[in-house]
Scaffold this motif. Sequence first.
Motif, mmCIF file in Angstrom:
data_model
loop_
_atom_site.group_PDB
_atom_site.id
_atom_site.type_symbol
_atom_site.label_atom_id
_atom_site.label_comp_id
_atom_site.label_asym_id
_atom_site.label_seq_id
_atom_site.Cartn_x
_atom_site.Cartn_y
_atom_site.Cartn_z
ATOM 1 N N UNK A 172 0.930 -1.180 0.035
ATOM 2 C CA UNK A 172 0.070 -0.075 0.216
ATOM 3 C C UNK A 172 0.748 1.397 -0.044
ATOM 4 N N UNK A 173 1.929 1.094 0.727
ATOM 5 C CA UNK A 173 2.842 2.322 0.603
ATOM 6 C C UNK A 173 3.324 2.701 -0.935
ATOM 7 N N UNK A 174 3.789 1.633 -1.598
ATOM 8 C CA UNK A 174 4.095 1.869 -2.662
ATOM 9 C C UNK A 174 3.150 2.354 -3.725
ATOM 10 N N UNK A 175 1.720 1.719 -3.373
ATOM 11 C CA UNK A 175 0.794 2.223 -4.430
ATOM 12 C C UNK A 175 0.438 3.833 -4.222
ATOM 13 N N UNK A 192 -7.692 -13.649 5.935
ATOM 14 C CA UNK A 192 -6.924 -14.725 5.928
ATOM 15 C C UNK A 192 -7.502 -15.910 5.222
ATOM 16 N N UNK A 193 -8.709 -15.612 4.817
ATOM 17 C CA UNK A 193 -9.495 -16.436 3.514
ATOM 18 C C UNK A 193 -10.527 -15.385 3.083
ATOM 19 N N UNK A 194 -11.316 -15.819 1.859
ATOM 20 C CA UNK A 194 -11.989 -15.154 1.523
ATOM 21 C C UNK A 194 -13.117 -14.845 2.362
ATOM 22 N N UNK A 195 -13.454 -13.464 2.598
ATOM 23 C CA UNK A 195 -14.475 -13.070 3.677
ATOM 24 C C UNK A 195 -14.277 -13.228 5.084
ATOM 25 N N UNK A 196 -12.901 -13.587 5.411
ATOM 26 C CA UNK A 196 -12.423 -13.869 6.704
ATOM 27 C C UNK A 196 -11.359 -12.594 7.207
ATOM 28 N N UNK A 197 -11.902 -11.492 7.644
ATOM 29 C CA UNK A 197 -10.711 -10.646 7.889
ATOM 30 C C UNK A 197 -9.926 -10.855 9.205
ATOM 31 N N UNK A 198 -8.583 -10.429 9.060
ATOM 32 C CA UNK A 198 -7.592 -10.964 10.104
ATOM 33 C C UNK A 198 -7.282 -9.407 10.594
ATOM 34 N N UNK A 199 -7.328 -9.509 11.837
ATOM 35 C CA UNK A 199 -7.119 -8.476 12.972
ATOM 36 C C UNK A 199 -5.753 -7.954 12.944
ATOM 37 N N UNK A 200 -4.856 -8.660 12.548
ATOM 38 C CA UNK A 200 -3.266 -8.641 12.425
ATOM 39 C C UNK A 200 -3.120 -7.680 11.427
ATOM 40 N N UNK A 201 -3.716 -8.336 10.084
ATOM 41 C CA UNK A 201 -3.395 -7.561 8.979
ATOM 42 C C UNK A 201 -3.993 -6.440 8.757
ATOM 43 N N UNK A 202 -5.062 -6.105 9.295
ATOM 44 C CA UNK A 202 -5.720 -4.625 9.398
ATOM 45 C C UNK A 202 -4.945 -3.845 10.064
ATOM 46 N N UNK A 203 -4.392 -4.312 11.523
ATOM 47 C CA UNK A 203 -3.555 -3.378 11.916
ATOM 48 C C UNK A 203 -2.367 -2.822 11.197
ATOM 49 N N UNK A 204 -1.743 -3.791 10.529
ATOM 50 C CA UNK A 204 -0.503 -3.510 9.825
ATOM 51 C C UNK A 204 -0.592 -2.874 8.614
ATOM 52 N N UNK A 205 -2.017 -2.951 7.849
ATOM 53 C CA UNK A 205 -2.335 -2.034 6.811
ATOM 54 C C UNK A 205 -2.516 -0.653 7.088
ATOM 55 N N UNK A 206 -3.167 -0.371 8.420
ATOM 56 C CA UNK A 206 -3.381 0.982 8.560
ATOM 57 C C UNK A 206 -1.930 1.612 9.337
ATOM 58 N N UNK A 207 -1.216 0.755 10.235
ATOM 59 C CA UNK A 207 0.100 1.235 10.516
ATOM 60 C C UNK A 207 0.882 1.742 9.412
ATOM 61 N N UNK A 208 0.939 0.739 8.259
ATOM 62 C CA UNK A 208 2.081 1.151 7.256
ATOM 63 C C UNK A 208 1.572 2.626 6.753
ATOM 64 N N UNK A 209 0.149 2.936 6.648
ATOM 65 C CA UNK A 209 -0.250 4.225 6.109
ATOM 66 C C UNK A 209 0.105 5.170 7.104
ATOM 67 N N UNK A 210 -0.075 5.031 8.247
ATOM 68 C CA UNK A 210 0.053 5.959 9.467
ATOM 69 C C UNK A 210 1.660 6.554 9.349
ATOM 70 N N UNK A 211 2.246 5.576 8.805
ATOM 71 C CA UNK A 211 3.788 5.747 8.567
ATOM 72 C C UNK A 211 4.434 6.899 7.609
ATOM 73 N N UNK A 212 3.324 7.008 6.880
ATOM 74 C CA UNK A 212 3.779 8.040 5.401
ATOM 75 C C UNK A 212 3.895 9.488 5.917
#
Length: 212
Positions: A172-175, A192-212
């Motif tokens: 996402x940072x590159x995007x 982690x699977x279609x339709x199954x959200x992963x709390x750790x991945x959600x956190x990682x995604x938003x933390x990556x953006x917050x670092x920009x």
Amino acid sequence: MPLTAKICGLSTPATLDAAVSHGAAQVGFVFFAPSPRNLALDRASGLAHRVPAQVRKVGVFVDPDDALLDAAIAAGRLDAIQLHKTAPDRVAAIRARTRREVWAAIAVKTRADLAMASRFAQAADRILYDAKTPDSAALPGGMGLRFDWTLLQGHSHPLPWSLSGGLTPDNVVEAVRVTGATSVDVSSGVESAPGIKNVDKIAAFLKALAAL
């Protein structure tokens, strides 16, 4: 301009809370029966009551009829409506009828596809550039596909816009750097699977953006 994110296709209290606590500006509820992220109205209602006032609730639809829109808006207490595979005149009619902010999704594979955005200039409030799925696909998005982000470089946007399609915590940072996006939208990239959200991945995604 601040960088904002929507976590789309949420369906459980835990993943909704993760999105909110890590700074999502919008949360997306899907109302499309073929999708593994489809929400029943009662579940949408329960989730909507957990969303704080500063976070906007976006309902995601595929060319919906008025009955579905009315029911979903009421249950999900929706602030905005995201429309896929919906003609500009219908988008405009939905916007006028519901008096909600409307996002029109544009499926992108080639530069020529970007021209579609201009057709929504008077019909919608925001454009969502998403990756085009195969003609045989049952879903218009949420399949982890991405398009060539460089297509957006130099493009004249007719409306405020968001980037979607194949985004993940790792890219996402590159995007954002390639496209200049100030708003991003993720679904399968934090699962982690279609339709199954992963709390750790959600956190990682938003933390990556917050670092920009």
